[in-house]
Design an enzyme around this catalytic site. Structure first.
Site, PDB file in Angstrom:
ATOM      1  N   ASP A 483       0.832  -1.203   0.000  1.00 29.87           N
ATOM      2  CA  ASP A 483       0.000   0.000   0.000  1.00 29.87           C
ATOM      3  C   ASP A 483       0.863   1.247   0.000  1.00 29.87           C
ATOM      4  O   ASP A 483       0.577   2.219  -0.685  1.00 29.87           O
ATOM      5  CB  ASP A 483      -0.934   0.006   1.217  1.00 29.87           C
ATOM      6  CG  ASP A 483      -0.188  -0.112   2.545  1.00 29.87           C
ATOM      7  OD1 ASP A 483       0.937  -0.638   2.558  1.00 29.87           O
ATOM      8  OD2 ASP A 483      -0.737   0.323   3.581  1.00 29.87           O
ATOM      9  N   ARG A 487       5.443   4.155   6.272  1.00 26.19           N
ATOM     10  CA  ARG A 487       4.983   4.129   7.664  1.00 26.19           C
ATOM     11  C   ARG A 487       5.008   2.689   8.197  1.00 26.19           C
ATOM     12  O   ARG A 487       5.450   1.763   7.516  1.00 26.19           O
ATOM     13  CB  ARG A 487       3.588   4.744   7.779  1.00 26.19           C
ATOM     14  CG  ARG A 487       2.505   3.949   7.087  1.00 26.19           C
ATOM     15  CD  ARG A 487       1.129   4.574   7.389  1.00 26.19           C
ATOM     16  NE  ARG A 487       0.076   3.890   6.679  1.00 26.19           N
ATOM     17  CZ  ARG A 487      -0.819   4.493   5.902  1.00 26.19           C
ATOM     18  NH1 ARG A 487      -0.766   5.798   5.700  1.00 26.19           N
ATOM     19  NH2 ARG A 487      -1.770   3.797   5.317  1.00 26.19           N
ATOM     20  N   ASP A 488       4.485   2.516   9.411  1.00 25.42           N
ATOM     21  CA  ASP A 488       4.497   1.186  10.027  1.00 25.42           C
ATOM     22  C   ASP A 488       3.369   0.336   9.442  1.00 25.42           C
ATOM     23  O   ASP A 488       2.481  -0.112  10.143  1.00 25.42           O
ATOM     24  CB  ASP A 488       4.351   1.319  11.548  1.00 25.42           C
ATOM     25  CG  ASP A 488       3.136   2.155  11.920  1.00 25.42           C
ATOM     26  OD1 ASP A 488       2.473   2.719  11.016  1.00 25.42           O
ATOM     27  OD2 ASP A 488       2.828   2.245  13.122  1.00 25.42           O
ATOM     28  N   GLU A 489       3.425   0.143   8.138  1.00 28.38           N
ATOM     29  CA  GLU A 489       2.394  -0.627   7.448  1.00 28.38           C
ATOM     30  C   GLU A 489       3.072  -1.415   6.324  1.00 28.38           C
ATOM     31  O   GLU A 489       3.450  -2.546   6.512  1.00 28.38           O
ATOM     32  CB  GLU A 489       1.291   0.313   6.949  1.00 28.38           C
ATOM     33  CG  GLU A 489       0.035  -0.448   6.606  1.00 28.38           C
ATOM     34  CD  GLU A 489      -1.262   0.307   6.903  1.00 28.38           C
ATOM     35  OE1 GLU A 489      -1.251   1.333   7.573  1.00 28.38           O
ATOM     36  OE2 GLU A 489      -2.305  -0.181   6.429  1.00 28.38           O
ATOM     37  N   ASP A 496      -5.727  -2.302  -2.807  1.00 26.64           N
ATOM     38  CA  ASP A 496      -4.792  -1.453  -3.539  1.00 26.64           C
ATOM     39  C   ASP A 496      -4.226  -2.219  -4.730  1.00 26.64           C
ATOM     40  O   ASP A 496      -4.082  -1.688  -5.834  1.00 26.64           O
ATOM     41  CB  ASP A 496      -3.639  -1.001  -2.624  1.00 26.64           C
ATOM     42  CG  ASP A 496      -4.114  -0.415  -1.299  1.00 26.64           C
ATOM     43  OD1 ASP A 496      -5.015  -1.005  -0.674  1.00 26.64           O
ATOM     44  OD2 ASP A 496      -3.588   0.622  -0.888  1.00 26.64           O
ATOM     45  N   TRP A 549     -11.486  -5.739  -1.794  1.00 22.30           N
ATOM     46  CA  TRP A 549     -10.144  -6.096  -1.328  1.00 22.30           C
ATOM     47  C   TRP A 549      -9.911  -7.581  -1.654  1.00 22.30           C
ATOM     48  O   TRP A 549      -9.099  -7.934  -2.502  1.00 22.30           O
ATOM     49  CB  TRP A 549      -9.992  -5.793   0.165  1.00 22.30           C
ATOM     50  CG  TRP A 549      -9.462  -4.410   0.416  1.00 22.30           C
ATOM     51  CD1 TRP A 549      -8.206  -4.087   0.838  1.00 22.30           C
ATOM     52  CD2 TRP A 549     -10.159  -3.171   0.253  1.00 22.30           C
ATOM     53  NE1 TRP A 549      -8.075  -2.715   0.931  1.00 22.30           N
ATOM     54  CE2 TRP A 549      -9.253  -2.132   0.580  1.00 22.30           C
ATOM     55  CE3 TRP A 549     -11.435  -2.818  -0.162  1.00 22.30           C
ATOM     56  CZ2 TRP A 549      -9.608  -0.771   0.510  1.00 22.30           C
ATOM     57  CZ3 TRP A 549     -11.794  -1.476  -0.232  1.00 22.30           C
ATOM     58  CH2 TRP A 549     -10.888  -0.478   0.105  1.00 22.30           C
ATOM     59  N   GLU A 757      -1.971   9.267  -0.848  1.00 21.41           N
ATOM     60  CA  GLU A 757      -2.990   8.345  -0.344  1.00 21.41           C
ATOM     61  C   GLU A 757      -4.389   8.969  -0.403  1.00 21.41           C
ATOM     62  O   GLU A 757      -5.363   8.312  -0.732  1.00 21.41           O
ATOM     63  CB  GLU A 757      -2.665   7.972   1.114  1.00 21.41           C
ATOM     64  CG  GLU A 757      -3.643   7.014   1.740  1.00 21.41           C
ATOM     65  CD  GLU A 757      -3.169   6.484   3.080  1.00 21.41           C
ATOM     66  OE1 GLU A 757      -2.257   7.111   3.677  1.00 21.41           O
ATOM     67  OE2 GLU A 757      -3.677   5.450   3.531  1.00 21.41           O
ATOM     68  N   HIS A 778       1.255   6.275  -2.346  1.00 24.28           N
ATOM     69  CA  HIS A 778       0.210   5.255  -2.304  1.00 24.28           C
ATOM     70  C   HIS A 778      -0.299   5.119  -3.732  1.00 24.28           C
ATOM     71  O   HIS A 778      -0.944   6.019  -4.234  1.00 24.28           O
ATOM     72  CB  HIS A 778      -0.913   5.803  -1.418  1.00 24.28           C
ATOM     73  CG  HIS A 778      -1.317   4.913  -0.318  1.00 24.28           C
ATOM     74  ND1 HIS A 778      -0.556   4.750   0.809  1.00 24.28           N
ATOM     75  CD2 HIS A 778      -2.427   4.134  -0.140  1.00 24.28           C
ATOM     76  CE1 HIS A 778      -1.196   3.908   1.638  1.00 24.28           C
ATOM     77  NE2 HIS A 778      -2.324   3.516   1.058  1.00 24.28           N
TER      78      HIS A 778
END
Ligand code: BGC
Length: 901
Positions: A483, A487-489, A496, A549, A757, A778
């Site tokens: 995605d 960041r913490d992802e 996506d 998704w 994003e 994103h």
């Protein structure tokens, strides 16, 4: 390497003696299982692909001949060649050599030659080497680690592992097979084995581990040898997400197959004779970054000498107690791809320097310092600057994204991290004193896929949007489709992925990348109510079955097949696709999918999360109809007529329910927002007699927004195709070209170098979006670029002939454009569509690769006034307001009256 190359050439000469090739036909771009480099092919019947090269027009392959030989590292034959007869066929993709059965862990070279419809015959192609994977063999090596536990959300030093072995003679082929729970940098006799990064990748470790193979013949020596690996936590251990970890102890396992001149193979493996120590990587974490203490370096650690670290016995887990499947990596690896140099440097606080790379990118900084031993240099990374001119890191959330280097004090020192990466445009450097002129540069890191598509047009705003999308793809194609990269992802969010995959498959040769990711998506599958494909793959526990998704499990195989022609992608996904349709249909006994609400039209402007219209139920119902339709088509393709019939019945029932529940007699659809109409039209859920009325409502919803979009993740990708199919490409251009919020060019106007994003991730009025979740890289909204290729330039693959065997070229001028051009390296070679409008005439050049054909659809209602290569256009047909001519391979130029815009 030169020695190997010349011997390969000799092999080629010996094998090609006696052929009299025609001058103009050659075969190029040999791929085994779709890969230019194929070191671990895990099938005994690999499929071969190639393309024809020729200057002639109207070229079709009439026959091929293939051969395969087992070879040593110098390209010398180790066994008799398996050669096919000359085979009459125009197939050049995914072709199997009859009678060839690859043997486990052997290395082969293959070649092809071809004949064409003009009497041409090619030479044999240059040999492409490929390695066979385990092919059902047991993994022979035990697993080793340091025996310590990584606690969740804690960081650890990397482990340095070493082993030794002796060689009485030098082998003619030595192949190293590497696997890990975690990430490794393998080395032999002090030299790195590969330039690949993040080895061996990120599978769903609950189900499988990946392995990779490397040729290490040239790294070995007579007598004593040493091999080693630096082992990092990577995606395996506890620092990815606070609550997510696969296991507490990263482990490494490897073996080397040593082949003698007589073909005899012996194997050395990792095991209890190995030792581990801590080395200079004193902290490693994908999210947090890395710390490297150069004072701890000892370059002998992975050599026979061994060096002076405190080596300790490894912990050992026998191979037989690893229950995961050993899976050969399918995707090309992650590598360093390019380098960016700072465009500016500023001292923003005393001793703190800010570098701007001019481009939001993903990878890390290569650091160069001259510093005293023990001096700590810190690098921080950010995508944006705050209004105070300092780096903005709030959007990284829990990711510290910091690199630290402790100098050893020996002149100019250069360093790059090993097991982390960052998403950034700005680098903040501190602790380096007065930095060297070339203290930092940006090392761009992503999966090493061939760049296949290009696009350019007369509007620099659209060119910039294309550029930003390309960088979004680079930055989020790091091992899996993510995605966001900062960041913490950084997870494989399926929504996506499904909205972007069509665009991605134009821009890069991503078939194998998606095929590998689909392993993770299938591994994520959960049976029972509320199950299905997960919302992230590899599954990180973010939920299952969310509409738009989880449908990635159906949409991505379809789209990847369409672009590559690789049926295997569909075959291997078929059982889980059918299972997913069944689970969703169970939730829809009346045709409406009743399931717990999920993301919906995510980040639709002006709405709180989870609250954007249309209702989740409407979206889930529309997506179920769409997925059931694709599943039926895929069932047909793979000869499963009963499943196709079942999927069609589900589709028809859901479509009827959609109309009953959501579609009013006047064409209004529940929710009455753009996404309501887009889903209905794009997924073909509207009866013919109400299509015009529904379209009129769609157009009204744009007019009400002053012809701006008003859509989130699910509506946005449908805007351009739905408006174009409705005959309103003009409106699609208008929406696309808006520079005011919300729209694609709003971020471009505000200096974006990637896709944001949110439509309002930053605005001049509010600054940064206050809602926290705010990535500046994103790619989801970059899905619009598919329309640049398939409509503006008009290059479009067709399901009747997947993999660009027969395709459509339907250029669509409009908006403010006076010219546009796209090129595409298809599996068969270069396709192109270039047009410009000048003095009331449209000039169009198209390129159709050898062994393919295309329907060229000209924007003209009749052939009158059209020329093809200067002569009046002859045979053509009129269809849906266009004039269509079917052409075989070659380059052609058309001229026609410019269409009204
Ligand atoms: C991700 C998205 C993702 C979403 C699910 C976010 O945190 O960044 O891109 O699809 O969650 O709604």
């Amino acid at each position: 390497m030169p020695r190997q190359a010349s011997l390969l050439a000799l092999f080629l000469c010996l094998l090609t003696a006696g052929v009299a090739p025609a001058a103009d036909l050659s075969v190029a771009d040999p791929r085994c299982e779709g890969l230019a480099e194929a070191p671990q092919v895990d099938t005994a019947s690999p499929r071969f692909s190639w393309r024809l090269e020729t200057k002639a027009r109207d070229v079709r392959q009439t026959a091929w001949q293939l051969r395969v030989t087992e070879v040593d590292a110098a390209g010398r034959a180790l066994a008799p060649t398996v050669e096919s007869a000359r085979t009459e066929s125009d197939e050049t993709q995914w072709v199997v050599l009859p009678g060839f059965v690859a043997q486990s862990r052997r290395t082969y070279a293959w070649q092809v030659r071809a004949w064409d419809n003009h009497g041409g015959a090619s030479e044999w192609s240059s040999p492409q080497v490929f390695g066979a994977g385990l092919l059902g063999d047991k993994w022979p090596a035990d697993w080793i680690g340091d025996g310590r536990t990584v606690e969740r959300a804690k960081t650890m030093p990397a482990r340095y592992l070493r082993g030794t072995f002796q060689l009485a003679k030098v082998p003619v082929r030595a192949r190293l097979y590497v696997s890990a729970f975690g990430l490794v940098e393998p080395s032999v006799n002090g030299r790195p084995v590969t330039r690949d990064l993040f080895v061996p990748g990120w599978p769903d470790y609950r189900q499988r581990v990946f392995y990779v193979a490397y040729d290490v013949t040239a790294l070995l020596q007579l007598g004593d040898n040493a091999w080693g690996a630096i082992l990092g936590d990577g995606w395996y251990s506890g620092t990815m997400l606070p609550l997510h970890q696969y296991g507490p102890e990263p482990m490494f396992s490897a073996f080397i197959d040593l082949t003698d001149a007589d073909g005899h193979v012996t194997t050395v493996t990792t095991g209890r004779d190995w030792k581990w120590a801590e080395g200079p990587v004193t902290m490693n974490s994908i999210y947090q970054g890395e710390t490297y203490d150069a004072r701890r370096e000892d370059n002998r650690w992975n050599t026979v000498a061994g060096g002076g670290w405190a080596w300790q016995p490894v912990s050992v887990r026998p191979a037989r107690r690893v229950y995961q499947s050993y899976t050969a990596r399918l995707s090309p690896p992650v590598r360093r791809i390019e380098t960016l140099h700072p465009v500016s440097r500023k001292e923003v606080r005393p001793g703190v320097y800010l570098y701007d790379l001019g481009q939001n990118m993903v990878g890390w900084a290569r650091l160069k310092v001259r510093a005293a031993a023990g001096q700590e240099v810190t690098l921080k990374f950010a995508e944006m600057l705050g209004s105070d001119g300092q780096i903005y890191t709030a959007n990284l959330r829990g990711a510290a994204a910091t690199a630290r280097y402790v100098a050893k004090g020996s002149g100019t020192e250069t360093w790059e991290p090993h097991f982390t990466y960052f998403g950034f445009r700005y680098i903040e450097l501190s602790g380096a004193g007065q930095p060297l002129d070339d203290a930092v540069e940006g090392v761009v890191v992503h999966t090493d896929l061939p760049r296949t598509g290009t696009f350019e047009c007369s509007d620099d705003w659209l060119n910039k949007l294309y550029h930003n999308t390309l960088w979004g793809q680079k930055g989020n194609f790091l091992e899996i489709p993510t995605d966001c990269p900062q960041r913490d992802e950084r997870l494989g969010w399926t929504g996506d992925t499904q909205v972007f995959c069509n665009t991605a498959l134009y821009t890069m040769g991503a078939g194998r990348f998606y095929r590998q990711w689909l392993y993770a998506l299938r591994d994520s599958f959960r049976d029972g109510p509320g199950g299905g494909f997960a919302d992230t793959a590899p599954n990180t526990g973010h939920g299952h079955g969310s509409a738009g998704w989880a449908d990635a499990g159906v949409i991505v195989p379809w789209t990847a097949w369409l672009h590559t022609g690789d049926r295997q992608i569909i075959e291997e996904s078929m059982p889980s696709i059918q299972h997913a349709i069944e689970l969703m249909a169970n939730e829809a006994p009346d045709g409406i999918r009743h399931s717990p609400a999920s993301y919906g039209d995510w980040l639709s402007p002006g709405f709180e999360l989870f609250k954007a219209p249309p209702s989740y139920e409407l979206i889930a119902t529309a997506y179920l109809a769409h997925s059931a339709d694709l599943a039926a088509r895929m069932a047909d393709l793979t000869d499963r007529p009963e499943l196709a019939a079942r999927d069609r019945a589900i589709h028809d029932r859901v479509k009827a329910a959609f109309q009953r529940a959501y579609l009013a007699p006047d064409g209004r659809i529940a929710g009455d927002v753009q996404t309501s109409y887009l889903l209905a039209l794009a997924f073909d859920l509207v009866p013919d007699d109400r299509r015009a009325a529904v379209t009129a409502h769609l157009i009204r919803t744009f007019a009400e927004k002053d012809n701006h979009l008003s859509t989130g993740f699910l509506g946005t990708p449908l805007i351009m195709p739905a408006l174009t199919a409705a005959g309103r490409a003009d409106l699609a251009y208008t929406v696309l070209e808006q520079k005011t919020y919300p729209g694609w060019l709003f971020s471009v106007k505000n200096g974006a170098t990637t896709i944001w994003e949110r439509w309002d991730s930053w605005t001049p009025e509010q600054g940064f979006n206050k809602d926290g979740m705010n990535s500046f890289n994103h790619y989801a909204y970059g899905s619009v670029v598919g329309w640049f290729y398939d409509t503006i330039a008009g290059l479009r693959p067709l399901p009747e002939a997947p993999g660009w065997k027969h395709f459509r070229i339907a250029p669509t001028p409009g908006g403010g454009l006076s010219s546009a051009a796209a090129t595409l390296q298809t599996p068969h070679g270069l396709a192109a569509s270039r047009w410009r409008i000048e003095a009331g005439r449209m000039h169009l050049t198209v390129v159709i690769p050898p062994n393919t054909s295309a329907d060229v659809e000209l924007p003209a209602t009749s052939a009158a006034g059209i020329t093809l290569d200067g002569a009046p256009l002859g045979k053509s047909v009129a269809a849906t307001g266009r004039t269509v001519v079917t052409l075989t391979s070659g380059e052609y130029t058309f001229e026609l009256p410019a269409p009204a815009q």
